[in-house]
Design a protein around this motif. Structure first.
Motif, PDB file in Angstrom:
ATOM      1  N   ILE A   1       0.831  -1.209   0.000  1.00  0.00           N
ATOM      2  CA  ILE A   1       0.000   0.000   0.000  1.00  0.00           C
ATOM      3  C   ILE A   1       0.862   1.255   0.000  1.00  0.00           C
ATOM      4  CG2 ILE A   1      -1.763   1.250   1.322  1.00  0.00           C
ATOM      5  CD1 ILE A   1      -2.652  -1.608   2.286  1.00  0.00           C
ATOM      6  N   LEU A   2       2.079   1.131   0.514  1.00  0.00           N
ATOM      7  CA  LEU A   2       2.973   2.284   0.522  1.00  0.00           C
ATOM      8  C   LEU A   2       3.701   2.383  -0.819  1.00  0.00           C
ATOM      9  CD1 LEU A   2       4.619   1.981   4.062  1.00  0.00           C
ATOM     10  CD2 LEU A   2       2.539   3.190   3.409  1.00  0.00           C
ATOM     11  N   SER A   3       4.301   3.538  -1.070  1.00  0.00           N
ATOM     12  CA  SER A   3       5.141   3.695  -2.254  1.00  0.00           C
ATOM     13  C   SER A   3       6.510   3.078  -1.971  1.00  0.00           C
ATOM     14  CB  SER A   3       5.295   5.176  -2.585  1.00  0.00           C
ATOM     15  OG  SER A   3       6.104   5.795  -1.610  1.00  0.00           O
ATOM     16  N   GLY A   4       7.300   2.937  -3.029  1.00  0.00           N
ATOM     17  CA  GLY A   4       8.640   2.392  -2.855  1.00  0.00           C
ATOM     18  C   GLY A   4       9.458   3.241  -1.898  1.00  0.00           C
ATOM     19  N   ARG A   5       9.354   4.555  -2.083  1.00  0.00           N
ATOM     20  CA  ARG A   5      10.104   5.472  -1.233  1.00  0.00           C
ATOM     21  C   ARG A   5       9.658   5.356   0.230  1.00  0.00           C
ATOM     22  NH1 ARG A   5      10.351  11.054   0.230  1.00  0.00           N
ATOM     23  NH2 ARG A   5      12.507  11.773   0.110  1.00  0.00           N
ATOM     24  N   GLU A   6       8.352   5.254   0.425  1.00  0.00           N
ATOM     25  CA  GLU A   6       7.844   5.133   1.800  1.00  0.00           C
ATOM     26  C   GLU A   6       8.297   3.834   2.452  1.00  0.00           C
ATOM     27  OE1 GLU A   6       3.719   7.733   1.394  1.00  0.00           O
ATOM     28  OE2 GLU A   6       3.759   5.633   0.818  1.00  0.00           O
ATOM     29  N   ASN A   7       8.349   2.769   1.659  1.00  0.00           N
ATOM     30  CA  ASN A   7       8.854   1.506   2.183  1.00  0.00           C
ATOM     31  C   ASN A   7      10.283   1.663   2.695  1.00  0.00           C
ATOM     32  OD1 ASN A   7       7.401  -1.266   1.966  1.00  0.00           O
ATOM     33  ND2 ASN A   7       6.660  -0.135   0.187  1.00  0.00           N
ATOM     34  N   LEU A   8      11.107   2.295   1.885  1.00  0.00           N
ATOM     35  CA  LEU A   8      12.510   2.467   2.276  1.00  0.00           C
ATOM     36  C   LEU A   8      12.629   3.363   3.500  1.00  0.00           C
ATOM     37  CD1 LEU A   8      13.883   2.868  -1.344  1.00  0.00           C
ATOM     38  CD2 LEU A   8      14.421   0.987   0.211  1.00  0.00           C
ATOM     39  N   MET A   9      11.822   4.419   3.521  1.00  0.00           N
ATOM     40  CA  MET A   9      11.881   5.334   4.671  1.00  0.00           C
ATOM     41  C   MET A   9      11.416   4.649   5.949  1.00  0.00           C
ATOM     42  SD  MET A   9      10.739   8.959   3.000  1.00  0.00           S
ATOM     43  CE  MET A   9      10.745   9.810   4.571  1.00  0.00           C
ATOM     44  N   LEU A  10      10.426   3.780   5.784  1.00  0.00           N
ATOM     45  CA  LEU A  10       9.924   3.034   6.942  1.00  0.00           C
ATOM     46  C   LEU A  10      11.058   2.235   7.589  1.00  0.00           C
ATOM     47  CD1 LEU A  10       7.516   1.818   8.617  1.00  0.00           C
ATOM     48  CD2 LEU A  10       7.332   0.081   6.839  1.00  0.00           C
ATOM     49  N   VAL A  11      11.797   1.510   6.765  1.00  0.00           N
ATOM     50  CA  VAL A  11      12.892   0.701   7.311  1.00  0.00           C
ATOM     51  C   VAL A  11      13.999   1.602   7.874  1.00  0.00           C
ATOM     52  CG1 VAL A  11      14.673  -0.994   6.760  1.00  0.00           C
ATOM     53  CG2 VAL A  11      12.384  -1.249   5.809  1.00  0.00           C
ATOM     54  N   ALA A  12      14.290   2.687   7.161  1.00  0.00           N
ATOM     55  CA  ALA A  12      15.343   3.602   7.644  1.00  0.00           C
ATOM     56  C   ALA A  12      14.963   4.167   9.016  1.00  0.00           C
ATOM     57  CB  ALA A  12      15.559   4.722   6.637  1.00  0.00           C
ATOM     58  N   ARG A  13      13.696   4.492   9.197  1.00  0.00           N
ATOM     59  CA  ARG A  13      13.262   5.030  10.497  1.00  0.00           C
ATOM     60  C   ARG A  13      13.366   3.965  11.575  1.00  0.00           C
ATOM     61  NH1 ARG A  13       8.721   7.929   7.821  1.00  0.00           N
ATOM     62  NH2 ARG A  13       9.490  10.047   7.539  1.00  0.00           N
ATOM     63  N   LEU A  14      12.962   2.745  11.229  1.00  0.00           N
ATOM     64  CA  LEU A  14      13.031   1.673  12.226  1.00  0.00           C
ATOM     65  C   LEU A  14      14.473   1.349  12.580  1.00  0.00           C
ATOM     66  CD1 LEU A  14      10.186  -0.704  10.995  1.00  0.00           C
ATOM     67  CD2 LEU A  14      10.219   0.671  13.077  1.00  0.00           C
ATOM     68  N   ARG A  15      15.389   1.667  11.681  1.00  0.00           N
ATOM     69  CA  ARG A  15      16.810   1.449  11.975  1.00  0.00           C
ATOM     70  C   ARG A  15      17.454   2.709  12.535  1.00  0.00           C
ATOM     71  NH1 ARG A  15      19.065  -3.442  10.848  1.00  0.00           N
ATOM     72  NH2 ARG A  15      17.932  -4.735   9.403  1.00  0.00           N
ATOM     73  N   GLN A  16      16.626   3.676  12.911  1.00  0.00           N
ATOM     74  CA  GLN A  16      17.079   4.901  13.592  1.00  0.00           C
ATOM     75  C   GLN A  16      18.081   5.697  12.777  1.00  0.00           C
ATOM     76  OE1 GLN A  16      15.829   4.617  16.930  1.00  0.00           O
ATOM     77  NE2 GLN A  16      15.306   2.486  16.595  1.00  0.00           N
ATOM     78  N   LEU A  17      17.961   5.708  11.456  1.00  0.00           N
ATOM     79  CA  LEU A  17      18.913   6.465  10.655  1.00  0.00           C
ATOM     80  C   LEU A  17      18.540   7.947  10.649  1.00  0.00           C
ATOM     81  CD1 LEU A  17      19.664   4.072   7.682  1.00  0.00           C
ATOM     82  CD2 LEU A  17      20.675   4.201   9.946  1.00  0.00           C
ATOM     83  N   LYS A  18      19.559   8.756  10.437  1.00  0.00           N
ATOM     84  CA  LYS A  18      19.398  10.205  10.553  1.00  0.00           C
ATOM     85  C   LYS A  18      18.463  10.791   9.505  1.00  0.00           C
ATOM     86  CE  LYS A  18      21.321  11.459  14.122  1.00  0.00           C
ATOM     87  NZ  LYS A  18      22.325  10.446  14.456  1.00  0.00           N
ATOM     88  N   ASP A  19      18.736  10.493   8.239  1.00  0.00           N
ATOM     89  CA  ASP A  19      18.011  11.173   7.167  1.00  0.00           C
ATOM     90  C   ASP A  19      17.298  10.159   6.275  1.00  0.00           C
ATOM     91  OD1 ASP A  19      17.113  12.849   5.241  1.00  0.00           O
ATOM     92  OD2 ASP A  19      19.042  13.807   4.832  1.00  0.00           O
ATOM     93  N   PRO A  20      16.147   9.649   6.735  1.00  0.00           N
ATOM     94  CA  PRO A  20      15.475   8.565   6.019  1.00  0.00           C
ATOM     95  C   PRO A  20      15.179   8.915   4.554  1.00  0.00           C
ATOM     96  CG  PRO A  20      14.392   9.008   8.105  1.00  0.00           C
ATOM     97  CD  PRO A  20      15.405  10.078   7.926  1.00  0.00           C
ATOM     98  N   GLY A  21      14.830  10.185   4.315  1.00  0.00           N
ATOM     99  CA  GLY A  21      14.499  10.584   2.949  1.00  0.00           C
ATOM    100  C   GLY A  21      15.683  10.428   2.011  1.00  0.00           C
TER     101      GLY A  21
END
Ligand SMILES: Nc1ncnc2c1ncn2[C@@H]1O[C@H](COP(=O)(O)OP(=O)(O)O)[C@@H](O)[C@H]1O
Ligand SMILES: [Mg+2]
Lengths: 277, 253
Positions: A97-117
């Protein structure tokens, strides 16, 4: 972290056993994966490859045996193991349901990365998904989905990556794309354990190949070593290179005998297969 | 509890809320049946029902809200089940995140989605003539009880979602819950019911909750009902939470 020497394997599996009710899937699996290498766990459908990967990624508890990943026991330190790994399961683990970018940002946020975008945009570009980044994943092709899936697994630069049948169901072109990604990963020093039922895939990618059959590893070595398991063909006019398939069929052809034997018996008919380019 | 629990839950909550915003039909669908019931009971049966209240919709609204919640929580079970079927659930489980945040995100999403459905229903009720003299404190109490009720039922939905074998199974468990308000004081006073039915109606959770909310809306003293209602909600909540967590642990190990 105390483990740094390259002599310490990235993955070590000893005496691994797992049954589902009365079905014994793993009956004492042993293998090591050297840090920074590509290791292929080869086996036919139902051999227990996914079971092995699920145990190593802390999703499943084994009945017996031990396994360490990046020096941490899967049973004793599952949290440390999860910090060290990334799993790309047999079926693409993406949010439709999410976009490709949102999928990647989701994982980046869960991995506590600084700049998910930024993490997301970099990966979209690297995986040739930039044009589709804002589209819902449900509109992606199988190959795009798989690339996104693998891209999601790279976020946070895990030391060890598990790829469970990464190219099953992909068309030949998408398959080659995935191969390139895997090769690139290994170049950067990531340890890759991939499972496959495709013998040519193991042959293409892996530094080290282990064949899982009947709940055990029946052969384990480099491609060259596995090829030496085959006796030379009979009188041949053209020198023949056995394919991995020859080796595999030869080994599993003697199913009951090889299970426990270190030196598999090789069927004589296999050496007469056609040559490969 | 993992150090990332709140952060992880917030990220995953953002994900599910985005799902909802992309399929607002689930909110509309949750609201539509209760609204239809409300129309039916007010404009078709209402004339024949004697409740003692001067305005039948004032009497009816609390029960309608509980029906909306009981049907709305089925989506939580379905969403959880869908996550588990797709590989995304295993991806989360193999990542270094607080594992219970996966469930909490769905539970909080359920609160948000049901809250929205309830707002729609109350707005329709206002148009249909619902009036209340309740002040901020009474409204706060109403919201609090509805929140507890939603939480309790949502954790039941989590059990269903975790243990279902099919999507239909995941959603289907809520039918008996939707039916409970019909055998309660939600539509007609229990005093009109024959003995055994009345005994059941008066001693099941919905009646005490309905009575409490009716009293709060009418600014009547709530009496002992509010304590019975709270006890039911908290009891179900704790039991469902414990069972859901046990089911979750079985699932992920
Ligand atoms: N959860 C399960 N319950 C029962 N049997 C299972 C379960 N998962 C896998 N199996 C069985 O275990 C065997 C190995 O499965 P799997 O590890 O998925 O093999 P592979 O990935 O090599 O195809 C298969 O026969 C499969 O049917
Ligand atoms: Mg598999």
């Amino acid at each position: 972290m105390s483990v740094s020497a390259s002599a310490v394997p990235a993955i070590r599996v000893r005496g691994m056993e797992k049954s589902y009710k009365s079905l014994q899937v793993l009956r004492g699996v042993d293998f090591d994966v050297a840090a920074g290498s590509i290791f292929a766990l080869l086996g036919s459908n139902g051999a227990g490859k996914t079971t092995m990967v699920r145990i190593l990624s802390t999703l499943l508890k084994p009945d017996g045996g031990t396994a360490t990943v990046n020096g941490f026991g899967v049973a004793s330190e599952p949290v440390r193991v999860r910090e060290s790994i990334s799993l790309t399961g047999q079926f693409a683990a993406v949010d439709e349901i999410l976009s490709g970018r949102e999928n990647l940002m989701l994982v980046a946020r869960l991995r506590q990365l600084k700049d998910p975008g930024k993490v997301a945009d970099d990966l979209l570009a690297r995986f040739d998904l930039a044009g589709a980044g804002s589209r819902k994943v449900s509109t992606y092709s199988g190959g795009m989905r798989r690339r996104l899936d693998i891209a999601m697994s790279l976020i946070g630069e895990p030391k060890v990556i598990f790829l469970d049948e990464p190219t099953t169901g992909l068309d030949p072109e998408a398959r080659i794309e995935v191969w390139q990604v895997v090769k690139e990963l290994a170049k950067q020093g990531t340890t890759v354990l991939l499972t496959t039922q495709y013998l040519d895939e193991a042959e293409q990618l892996a530094d080290w190949i282990a064949i899982l059959h009947g709940g055990r590893i029946i052969a384990n070595g480099t491609l060259a070593e596995l090829k030496r398991l085959l006796p030379p063909g009979e009188v041949q006019y053209v020198e023949k290179q056995p394919t991995l398939e020859d080796i595999f069929l030869a080994l599993v052809g003697k199913d009951d005998k090889v299970g426990s034997s270190a030196t598999p018996v090789v069927a004589s008919s296999v050496a007469s297969r056609e040559d490969r380019p | 509890m993992s150090k990332h629990f709140f952060g992880d839950t917030a990220v995953l909550l953002g994900r599910s809320l985005r799902h909802i915003s992309r399929s607002p039909d689930t909110i509309i669908t949750t609201a539509i049946t209760p609204v239809a019931l409300m129309l039916l009971f007010v404009y078709v049966f209402g004339g024949a029902i004697k409740t003692g209240a001067d305005n039948y919709i004032n009497y009816l609204l609390p029960g309608i809200m509980l029906i909306a919640i009981a049907s709305g929580i089925a989506y939580t079970a379905v969403r959880l089940f869908t996550d588990m079927k797709s590989g995304i659930f295993e991806r989360f489980q193999s990542m270094p995140i607080a594992r219970s945040s996966v469930l909490w995100a769905h539970v909080l999403t359920s609160l948000a989605a049901n809250g929205l459905s309830l707002v729609i229903i109350v707005l329709v009720a206002l148009v249909m003539g619902f009036r209340t003299s309740a002040g901020p404190l009474e409204w706060l109490a109403v919201v609090g009880i509805l929140t507890l009720f939603t939480l309790a039922l949502t954790w039941i939905a989590v059990i269903a979602g975790l243990s279902a074998k099919s999507v239909d199974g995941a959603g289907g468990f809520s039918y008996p819950l939707i039916f409970l308000p019909f055998i309660s004081s939600a539509f007609v006073p229990t005093a009109t019911m024959p003995g055994p039915v009345r005994a059941f109606a008066e001693n099941q959770p919905v009646t005490s909750i309905v009575n409490t909310i009716q009293d709060l809306f009418a600014q009547r003293p709530v009496g002992v009902d509010i304590w019975i209602a709270l006890a039911w909600c908290l009891g179900i909540l704790v039991l469902a939470y414990v069972l859901a967590m046990a089911a979750y642990r079985r699932k992920i190990t």
